[in-house]
Design an enzyme around this catalytic site. Structure first.
Site, PDB file in Angstrom:
ATOM      1  N   VAL A 154       0.837  -1.197   0.000  1.00  0.00           N
ATOM      2  CA  VAL A 154       0.000   0.000   0.000  1.00  0.00           C
ATOM      3  C   VAL A 154       0.874   1.249   0.000  1.00  0.00           C
ATOM      4  CG1 VAL A 154      -1.798   1.283   1.225  1.00  0.00           C
ATOM      5  CG2 VAL A 154      -1.870  -1.224   1.163  1.00  0.00           C
ATOM      6  N   TYR A 155       1.907   1.235   0.834  1.00  0.00           N
ATOM      7  CA  TYR A 155       2.844   2.364   0.889  1.00  0.00           C
ATOM      8  C   TYR A 155       3.537   2.535  -0.456  1.00  0.00           C
ATOM      9  CZ  TYR A 155       6.922   5.133   2.291  1.00  0.00           C
ATOM     10  OH  TYR A 155       7.898   6.097   2.386  1.00  0.00           O
ATOM     11  N   ALA A 156       4.010   1.433  -1.035  1.00  0.00           N
ATOM     12  CA  ALA A 156       4.692   1.498  -2.325  1.00  0.00           C
ATOM     13  C   ALA A 156       3.776   2.075  -3.396  1.00  0.00           C
ATOM     14  CB  ALA A 156       5.196   0.113  -2.735  1.00  0.00           C
ATOM     15  N   SER A 158       1.299   4.133  -2.999  1.00  0.00           N
ATOM     16  CA  SER A 158       1.113   5.570  -2.771  1.00  0.00           C
ATOM     17  C   SER A 158       2.318   6.362  -3.249  1.00  0.00           C
ATOM     18  CB  SER A 158       0.851   5.841  -1.283  1.00  0.00           C
ATOM     19  OG  SER A 158       2.018   5.645  -0.494  1.00  0.00           O
ATOM     20  N   LYS A 159       3.512   5.809  -3.104  1.00  0.00           N
ATOM     21  CA  LYS A 159       4.720   6.523  -3.499  1.00  0.00           C
ATOM     22  C   LYS A 159       5.016   6.397  -4.994  1.00  0.00           C
ATOM     23  CE  LYS A 159       5.811   8.236   0.520  1.00  0.00           C
ATOM     24  NZ  LYS A 159       5.814   9.692   0.739  1.00  0.00           N
TER      25      LYS A 159
END
Length: 271
Positions: A154-156, A158-159
């Protein structure tokens, strides 16, 4: 004379971590006013008191995941005739675990803070910069925007979105001849507590907050387009383009242990 001299700087997530350090450096370099956005009022109060001897500090409690709060805070700045010259989109969160272990609420909050907030805030600030023909936007993305990594999907995501948007924004501004600059920053893990528990290989050391902040500030002064940290992050696009995907998985994932880096992640509790 520094790029920051007599400029108004807005830093999201500016009450702690590299956001706070960048704010201090900006004031040391002669910034007229440091505007800090954060959700932690007590931390902002402490930071404002700590930096009082360096220059003017304005704090606004803003949850950047809420568009209404972004708009209201920008209106308050406008009423104070506080025109932002340098915007540093720094606020971010991370949730770990495999994708299916994340709730809808965690997914939504991550995308709202890490991705949408940068776009909404920039949409509010950018027109003024373009009208004044002066300004700089710094978008703190991540090395995770260049390589897939288990237990941070999820973080990846978003980035990856941030890097694509930030670079596209730069090209759009250049196409219309705007002097507003855009710098995209893709650092690896930083030892601020956000990534507590991660394990890295020597080729991808955990970054020190002070040095990381200094490098970002220097990048702004030199109008750098992209800054990646550490040096090994510059190799990622090259290796992805050169190696078949299974070889890339073997070299980066298994040998360099990037795919194992989040196995012991603890970080900060989100929701």
């Amino acid at each position: 004379m520094s790029t920051f001299n007599q400029q108004n700087i807005l830093i999201t997530g500016g009450a702690s971590g590299i956001g706070k350090i960048m704010g201090r450096i900006a004031l040391e370099k002669g910034a007229r006013n440091l505007v800090i956005w954060d959700i932690d009022q007590e931390a902002m109060n402490r930071t404002a008191k700590e930096f009082a001897h360096l220059g003017q500090v304005t704090t606004q409690k803003v949850d950047v995941s809420q568009l209404d709060e972004i708009k209201i805070a920008c209106l308050e700045l406008e009423k104070e005739n506080l025109q932002i010259n340098i915007l540093i989109n720094n606020a971010g969160i991370i949730v770990g675990g495999n994708f299916w272990q994340n709730s809808h609420e965690k997914i939504q909050k991550t995308m709202a803070i890490n991705t949408a907030a940068l776009m909404h805030l920039t949409r509010e600030i950018l027109p003024g910069m373009m009208d004044r023909k002066q300004g700089h936007i710094v978008n703190i993305s991540s090395a995770a925007s260049l390589v897939a990594n288990p237990k941070m999907s999820v973080y990846a995501a978003s980035k990856w979105a941030v890097t694509a948007w930030s670079e596209s924004l730069r090209l759009e501004l250049e196409a219309v001849g705007s002097p507003v600059n855009v710098t995209t920053v893709t650092p690896s893990y930083i030892s601020t507590g956000m990534f507590e528990g991660v394990k890295t290989h020597w080729i991808q050391p955990i970054l020190e907050p002070e040095k990381t902040a200094q490098r970002i500030i220097r990048a702004v002064e030199k109008d750098k387009i992209i800054i990646r940290m550490p040096w090994s992050v510059y190799m990622t696009p090259f290796l992805k383009g050169l190696l078949p995907i299974r070889w890339f998985d073997l070299v980066v994932g298994k040998w360099l242990k990037v795919y194992k880096s989040m196995d012991e992640f603890r970080g900060k509790k989100i929701l």
